[in-house]
Design a protein around this motif. Structure first.
Motif, PDB file in Angstrom:
ATOM      1  N   ALA A 298      18.089  67.946  60.948  1.00 24.38           N
ATOM      2  CA  ALA A 298      18.121  68.608  59.840  1.00 24.38           C
ATOM      3  C   ALA A 298      19.429  68.597  59.178  1.00 24.38           C
ATOM      4  O   ALA A 298      19.727  68.080  57.910  1.00 24.38           O
ATOM      5  N   PRO A 299      20.640  68.787  59.953  1.00 25.55           N
ATOM      6  CA  PRO A 299      22.015  68.477  59.271  1.00 25.55           C
ATOM      7  C   PRO A 299      22.191  67.087  58.815  1.00 25.55           C
ATOM      8  O   PRO A 299      22.744  67.030  58.000  1.00 25.55           O
ATOM      9  N   ALA A 300      21.724  66.163  59.882  1.00 20.23           N
ATOM     10  CA  ALA A 300      21.941  64.509  59.371  1.00 20.23           C
ATOM     11  C   ALA A 300      21.390  64.548  58.181  1.00 20.23           C
ATOM     12  O   ALA A 300      21.895  63.572  57.466  1.00 20.23           O
ATOM     13  N   ASN A 301      20.249  64.942  57.919  1.00 19.45           N
ATOM     14  CA  ASN A 301      19.530  64.608  56.519  1.00 19.45           C
ATOM     15  C   ASN A 301      20.107  64.946  55.410  1.00 19.45           C
ATOM     16  O   ASN A 301      20.440  64.341  54.528  1.00 19.45           O
ATOM     17  N   LYS A 302      20.889  66.544  55.472  1.00 21.77           N
ATOM     18  CA  LYS A 302      21.558  67.036  54.502  1.00 21.77           C
ATOM     19  C   LYS A 302      22.835  66.385  54.385  1.00 21.77           C
ATOM     20  O   LYS A 302      23.140  66.143  53.183  1.00 21.77           O
ATOM     21  N   GLN A 303      23.491  65.965  55.438  1.00 21.56           N
ATOM     22  CA  GLN A 303      24.714  65.162  55.339  1.00 21.56           C
ATOM     23  C   GLN A 303      24.416  63.491  54.552  1.00 21.56           C
ATOM     24  O   GLN A 303      25.487  63.436  53.768  1.00 21.56           O
ATOM     25  N   GLY A 304      23.406  63.127  54.895  1.00 21.31           N
ATOM     26  CA  GLY A 304      23.110  61.834  53.940  1.00 21.31           C
ATOM     27  C   GLY A 304      23.168  62.076  52.682  1.00 21.31           C
ATOM     28  O   GLY A 304      23.499  61.104  51.854  1.00 21.31           O
ATOM     29  N   ARG A 305      22.427  63.004  52.179  1.00 19.66           N
ATOM     30  CA  ARG A 305      22.138  63.321  50.659  1.00 19.66           C
ATOM     31  C   ARG A 305      23.705  63.605  50.286  1.00 19.66           C
ATOM     32  O   ARG A 305      24.076  63.133  48.971  1.00 19.66           O
ATOM     33  N   ILE A 306      24.152  64.436  50.912  1.00 14.32           N
ATOM     34  CA  ILE A 306      25.954  64.682  50.275  1.00 14.32           C
ATOM     35  C   ILE A 306      26.658  63.420  50.188  1.00 14.32           C
ATOM     36  O   ILE A 306      27.323  63.116  49.395  1.00 14.32           O
ATOM     37  N   VAL A 307      26.502  62.711  51.265  1.00 14.93           N
ATOM     38  CA  VAL A 307      27.391  61.453  51.243  1.00 14.93           C
ATOM     39  C   VAL A 307      26.883  60.506  50.288  1.00 14.93           C
ATOM     40  O   VAL A 307      27.946  59.858  49.612  1.00 14.93           O
ATOM     41  N   ALA A 308      25.767  60.426  49.906  1.00 19.71           N
ATOM     42  CA  ALA A 308      25.328  59.366  48.614  1.00 19.71           C
ATOM     43  C   ALA A 308      25.614  60.073  47.449  1.00 19.71           C
ATOM     44  O   ALA A 308      26.193  59.186  46.674  1.00 19.71           O
ATOM     45  N   ASP A 309      25.548  61.342  47.296  1.00 23.80           N
ATOM     46  CA  ASP A 309      26.179  61.961  46.006  1.00 23.80           C
ATOM     47  C   ASP A 309      27.785  61.744  45.715  1.00 23.80           C
ATOM     48  O   ASP A 309      28.079  61.444  44.840  1.00 23.80           O
ATOM     49  N   ASN A 310      28.432  61.942  46.897  1.00 25.04           N
ATOM     50  CA  ASN A 310      29.816  61.849  46.835  1.00 25.04           C
ATOM     51  C   ASN A 310      30.212  60.258  46.426  1.00 25.04           C
ATOM     52  O   ASN A 310      31.171  60.317  45.680  1.00 25.04           O
ATOM     53  N   ILE A 311      29.488  59.325  47.101  1.00 25.21           N
ATOM     54  CA  ILE A 311      29.559  58.015  46.865  1.00 25.21           C
ATOM     55  C   ILE A 311      29.382  57.646  45.242  1.00 25.21           C
ATOM     56  O   ILE A 311      30.241  57.165  44.706  1.00 25.21           O
ATOM     57  N   CYS A 312      28.541  58.462  44.742  1.00 21.37           N
ATOM     58  CA  CYS A 312      28.179  58.155  43.383  1.00 21.37           C
ATOM     59  C   CYS A 312      29.068  59.059  42.509  1.00 21.37           C
ATOM     60  O   CYS A 312      28.509  59.269  41.323  1.00 21.37           O
ATOM     61  N   GLY A 313      30.089  59.769  42.879  1.00 22.00           N
ATOM     62  CA  GLY A 313      30.984  60.544  42.042  1.00 22.00           C
ATOM     63  C   GLY A 313      30.751  62.072  41.872  1.00 22.00           C
ATOM     64  O   GLY A 313      31.387  62.651  41.039  1.00 22.00           O
ATOM     65  N   GLN A 314      29.823  62.372  42.777  1.00 20.82           N
ATOM     66  CA  GLN A 314      29.438  63.863  42.568  1.00 20.82           C
ATOM     67  C   GLN A 314      30.048  64.546  43.798  1.00 20.82           C
ATOM     68  O   GLN A 314      29.832  64.295  44.987  1.00 20.82           O
ATOM     69  N   LYS A 315      31.038  65.525  43.540  1.00 19.83           N
ATOM     70  CA  LYS A 315      31.888  66.056  44.655  1.00 19.83           C
ATOM     71  C   LYS A 315      30.713  67.176  45.294  1.00 19.83           C
ATOM     72  O   LYS A 315      30.884  68.312  44.621  1.00 19.83           O
ATOM     73  N   GLN A 316      30.209  66.835  46.438  1.00 18.33           N
ATOM     74  CA  GLN A 316      29.506  67.913  47.025  1.00 18.33           C
ATOM     75  C   GLN A 316      30.334  68.145  48.464  1.00 18.33           C
ATOM     76  O   GLN A 316      30.463  67.212  49.172  1.00 18.33           O
ATOM     77  N   LYS A 317      30.120  69.324  48.905  1.00 16.39           N
ATOM     78  CA  LYS A 317      30.624  69.913  50.033  1.00 16.39           C
ATOM     79  C   LYS A 317      29.535  69.909  51.113  1.00 16.39           C
ATOM     80  O   LYS A 317      28.574  70.471  50.781  1.00 16.39           O
ATOM     81  N   TYR A 318      29.719  69.681  52.288  1.00 15.73           N
ATOM     82  CA  TYR A 318      29.046  69.944  53.484  1.00 15.73           C
ATOM     83  C   TYR A 318      29.541  71.350  54.031  1.00 15.73           C
ATOM     84  O   TYR A 318      30.823  71.362  54.623  1.00 15.73           O
ATOM     85  N   ARG A 319      29.005  72.296  53.860  1.00 14.77           N
ATOM     86  CA  ARG A 319      29.407  73.804  54.154  1.00 14.77           C
ATOM     87  C   ARG A 319      29.279  74.123  55.702  1.00 14.77           C
ATOM     88  O   ARG A 319      29.576  75.307  56.157  1.00 14.77           O
ATOM     89  N   GLY A 320      28.803  73.026  56.491  1.00 12.86           N
ATOM     90  CA  GLY A 320      29.002  73.567  58.014  1.00 12.86           C
ATOM     91  C   GLY A 320      27.550  73.450  58.694  1.00 12.86           C
ATOM     92  O   GLY A 320      26.555  73.616  57.809  1.00 12.86           O
ATOM     93  N   SER A 321      27.652  73.667  59.960  1.00 12.65           N
ATOM     94  CA  SER A 321      26.339  73.730  60.649  1.00 12.65           C
ATOM     95  C   SER A 321      26.146  75.079  61.478  1.00 12.65           C
ATOM     96  O   SER A 321      27.334  75.717  61.611  1.00 12.65           O
ATOM     97  N   GLN A 322      25.001  75.708  61.769  1.00 11.25           N
ATOM     98  CA  GLN A 322      24.928  76.827  62.670  1.00 11.25           C
ATOM     99  C   GLN A 322      23.957  76.424  63.716  1.00 11.25           C
ATOM    100  O   GLN A 322      23.902  77.416  64.765  1.00 11.25           O
ATOM    101  N   GLY A 323      23.585  75.318  63.776  1.00 12.29           N
ATOM    102  CA  GLY A 323      22.760  74.886  65.443  1.00 12.29           C
ATOM    103  C   GLY A 323      21.383  75.584  65.402  1.00 12.29           C
ATOM    104  O   GLY A 323      20.882  75.973  66.699  1.00 12.29           O
ATOM    105  N   THR A 324      20.888  75.829  64.359  1.00 13.90           N
ATOM    106  CA  THR A 324      19.343  76.406  64.373  1.00 13.90           C
ATOM    107  C   THR A 324      18.454  75.485  65.163  1.00 13.90           C
ATOM    108  O   THR A 324      18.414  74.460  64.825  1.00 13.90           O
ATOM    109  N   SER A 325      17.547  75.897  66.059  1.00 13.48           N
ATOM    110  CA  SER A 325      17.058  75.188  66.979  1.00 13.48           C
ATOM    111  C   SER A 325      16.009  75.778  67.469  1.00 13.48           C
ATOM    112  O   SER A 325      15.845  77.107  67.686  1.00 13.48           O
ATOM    113  N   ILE A 326      14.743  74.900  67.882  1.00 13.05           N
ATOM    114  CA  ILE A 326      13.902  75.716  68.621  1.00 13.05           C
ATOM    115  C   ILE A 326      13.031  74.636  69.659  1.00 13.05           C
ATOM    116  O   ILE A 326      13.047  73.503  69.233  1.00 13.05           O
TER     117      ILE A 326
END
Length: 562
Positions: A298-326
Motif C-alpha cells: 500500500a505505501p509503495a502504491n501511494k509513493q508511485g502516485r506521488i512520484v508521478a505527480d511531482n515529475i509532472c510539476g505538482q509538489k506532493q509530499k509523502y507524509r510517512g508510513s506507520q507499518g499497518t499490516s495484517i
C-alpha cells in the motif's frame, strides 16, 4: 519528457500508470528484469497452497495489456545494470538477447524492490532450499510440492511470508517446523501479544523453534545452534529482504547502511531528476520520526502516485508510513499499526499501555470470539502511538480504525467518541475500539492504575495479591500467592484486606479488577490492577512451559550435533 522507470510490480507500475494519466505526451519506458511487470506477490503463498488455483490470476497486468492501456514502452527481461547520473543514462542488459545498450533519460524513477536475504551457511546450494519473492519462485515451490511430495518442511523465519507459507504447506499435508532466531514470531507485534499466536500454532500441529538460529542445511534437515537437527524434506528461507540496489554502487545516488535509497519527503534522491520508491527506499515512520525500511504494497502504491505527480510539476509530499499490516493464519488474524512497545522503549519515547479483551460481536449473538488488543499511547494527552490485535473475525476492521486514528493524530478519548457500526452479528454497542479507548482513558484519568505480568516477580512479599474471580475460576488456576475474594462479595469482606498493604488485583481480563479497584480505592486502599488479567498471564505461562518442554524433548530424543 523521456521518463525511465526501473522496476515494475506495485511501485513502478503505479508510477507509470499515473504518469500517463497526468500526461499523454511524455515518453515512458519501464524496465523489468523479470518476465512479469505487475503481479500479486502477496498472493503467492495462496497459489502454492492451491487456494488460488489459476496461476493467471496472479498476473494483474501483462506487458501487452499494460502497453495497450497506458501506451508505456514495457521492456521485460531487461535489467538496468548501472546508472550514470552525470550523463543521465542507464545501461540495460536484455536477458533474452544478451545485448547491452545505453538509454538516456530526462527523469529517472527507481523502483527496484528487494530480494530475499540468503545467509551464507553450509548447504544452501541444495535443490530443496527455496526463497519466495516472485512468480518463478512460486511456480518452483508448487512444482516441488506436487511432484516430490515432501513430508516435512522447515521454514527459517517467522515473518509474514514464513507464516503464510506455514499455513498453506500444512494444509497441503506437509509437516511444518518454524525456526525463529528471535523470542517470538511476527516482528511487528510484542512478545506479550505473541503468546496466543505461539499457543495456537502448536495447537495446529506446528513445531515451533524459538530463540533458535540455523547453522547449516543438510539433505534432509536444518542444523540449529542448540545442537538439534530439524527434519526437513524441503526448506524455505524467509528471514527478511534487502534492497536490490547494487546497480547504483557508482551512480552517486546516496544509499543507507543497508543499501536502501535515501529520499526526501518528495521521494527525490540526492541526485536531481532521480526519484525512488517502494521496498528499496527508507521512509519516515510517522510515530518515531525515524527513517526505516517499511516494505509494504500500500505505501509503495501511494509513493508511485506521488512520484508521478511531482515529475509532472505538482509538489506532493509523502507524509510517512506507520507499518499497518495484517496476517491470516488459519482462522486467526494478527494485525498491527504504528510502533510496538519494544520500539518505543529503544527510541526513548514515553508511553502507556493497556490490554483489553472483547468479543468480535455481541455476546448474546452466537459465534463471537475473543480478540486481544494492546493499545499504546502517550502519557500526556493520550495520543495513539500503536495498536496490536490478535483474534479471529473482525480484527481487520478494528486495526483499520486504529490505523486511521493514529494517522490523523487522534487520542484515546477520540476512540471513546467514535460512532461505529453496530448490529449483533458485527459488533457490540461498545465496540472493541471504544472499549480500548475507555480503558486507556481511565488510566490517563487515574481511575485505573495498572500493573503488568512482567511486574509480578518484583511484587514485595508483604503486599496483597487479590484474585476477585469466582471460586470456581480460582480453583481452575491462579497466580501463586493470591487470595480469593470474589468481586460480588468484596464489599462485605473488606475487613479481610489489610489497609496498610498495597493490593494487587487480578481478575480474568481486567474488567472485574477495575470494578474492584474502584471499590477499594474509595475505601482507602492503595491498589493496582493487572492489565490483561489472568488470561494474559495464563497464555504467557503456557507458551513458556510448552517451549521449555519442547526443547527438553528435542534434546532428549533428537539427534545431537557434536
Amino acid at each position: 519528457m523521456k521518463i525511465l522507470i526501473v522496476g515494475g510490480v506495485a511501485g513502478g507500475a503505479s508510477t507509470a500508470a499515473r504518469l500517463r494519466r497526468n500526461s499523454e505526451k511524455d515518453e515512458i519506458i519501464l524496465f523489468e528484469k523479470g518476465a512479469h511487470i505487475s503481479f500479486a506477490n502477496c498472493g503467492l503463498p495462496y497459489y502454492i497452497g492451491n487456494v488460488i488455483t489459476n496461476k493467471e490470476a496472479l498476473l494483474l497486468q501483462t506487458p501487452k495489456s499494460f502497453q495497450d492501456r497506458f501506451r508505456v514502452d514495457v521492456r521485460v527481461n531487461s535489467e538496468v545494470v548501472s546508472v550514470n547520473c552525470e550523463k543521465k543514462t542507464v545501461c540495460v542488459k536484455n536477458h533474452d538477447t544478451g545485448e547491452t545498450y545505453i538509454q538516456d533519460y530526462d527523469k529517472l524513477v527507481l523502483s527496484p524492490g528487494a530480494a530475499p536475504i540468503v545467509p551464507e551457511m553450509k548447504g544452501m546450494a541444495f535443490n530443496h532450499v527455496f526463497t519466495l519473492r516472485n512468480i518463478p519462485d512460486a511456480y518452483a515451490i508448487r512444482d516441488y510440492v506436487e511432484h516430490t511430495r515432501p513430508k516435512s518442511c522447515a521454514i527459517i523465519g517467522g515473518g509474514f511470508i514464513g507464516l503464510e507459507m506455514a499455513e498453506n504447506l500444512q494444509r497441503s499435508g506437509v509437516e511444518v517446523s518454524v525456526i525463529e532466531a528471535a523470542s517470538h514470531v511476527m516482528a511487528p507485534i510484542d512478545n506479550d501479544m505473541a503468546h496466543d499466536l505461539h499457543n495456537y500454532m502448536r495447537a495446529k500441529g506446528m513445531k515451533l523453534y524459538l530463540n533458535s538460529r540455523a547453522l547449516a542445511v543438510t539433505e534432509n534437515s536444518v542444523v540449529l545452534e542448540k545442537g538439534i537437527e530439524v527434519a526437513a524434506d524441503m526448506i524455505l528461507m524467509s528471514i527478511g529482504i534487502t534492497p536490490e540496489t547494487g546497480f547504483l554502487k557508482d551512480s552517486g545516488i546516496a544509499l543507507g547502511q543497508r543499501g536502501e535509497i535515501i529520499v526526501n519527503d518528495y521521494m527525490e534522491t540526492s541526485v536531481k531528476d532521480v526519484y525512488a520508491l517502494g521496498d528499496a527506499v527508507s521512509v519516515r515512520h510517522i510515530v518515531s520520526g525515524k527513517q526505516m525500511l517499511i516494505p509494504l504494497a500500500a505505501p509503495a502504491n501511494k509513493q508511485g502516485r506521488i512520484v508521478a505527480d511531482n515529475i509532472c510539476g505538482q509538489k506532493q509530499k509523502y507524509r510517512g508510513s506507520q507499518g499497518t499490516s495484517i496476517l491470516k493464519l488459519f482462522e486467526m488474524s494478527i494485525a498491527a499499526t504504528g510502533e510496538k512497545e519494544a520500539s518505543l522503549m529503544s527510541s526513548g519515547i514515553p508511553y502507556k499501555k493497556v490490554f483489553t479483551y472483547s468479543l468480535s460481536h455481541a455476546g448474546y449473538y452466537p459465534g463471537g470470539r475473543m480478540m486481544s488488543i494492546k493499545l499504546l499511547f502517550s502519557p500526556d494527552e493520550g495520543k495513539i502511538l500503536g495498536a496490536q490485535i490478535v483474534g479471529y473475525e473482525g480484527v481487520d476492521k478494528r486495526i483499520d480504525t486504529f490505523a486511521n486514528a493514529l494517522r490523523f493524530g487522534l487520542t484515546v478519548y477520540d476512540l471513546q467518541e467514535m460512532e461505529l457500526a453496530y448490529a449483533p452479528p458485527f459488533s457490540s454497542a461498545k465496540d472493541p475500539v471504544n472499549m480500548a479507548g475507555y480503558v486507556a482513558g481511565n488510566v490517563l484519568d487515574g481511575k485505573m492504575k495498572p500493573f503488568y505480568i512482567e511486574d509480578l516477580s518484583s511484587i514485595q512479599e508483604e503486599a496483597v495479591l487479590l484474585d476477585v474471580r469466582t471460586d470456581k475460576e480460582f480453583e481452575g488456576g491462579h497466580i501463586h500467592g493470591a487470595v480469593n475474594i470474589p468481586l460480588d462479595s468484596l464489599r462485605s469482606r473488606l475487613k479481610e484486606i489489610d489497609k496498610n498493604k498495597k493490593v494487587y488485583i487480578i481478575c480474568q481480563i481486567g474488567l472485574r479488577g477495575y470494578i474492584a479497584q474502584r471499590i477499594l480505592d474509595q475505601n482507602g486502599y492503595e491498589t493496582l490492577n493487572l492489565s490483561g488479567g489472568y488470561r494474559l498471564y495464563r497464555a504467557a505461562e503456557m507458551d513458556e512451559k510448552d517451549e521449555a518442554e519442547f526443547y527438553r524433548n528435542c534434546l532428549h530424543c533428537g539427534k545431537i550435533i557434536e
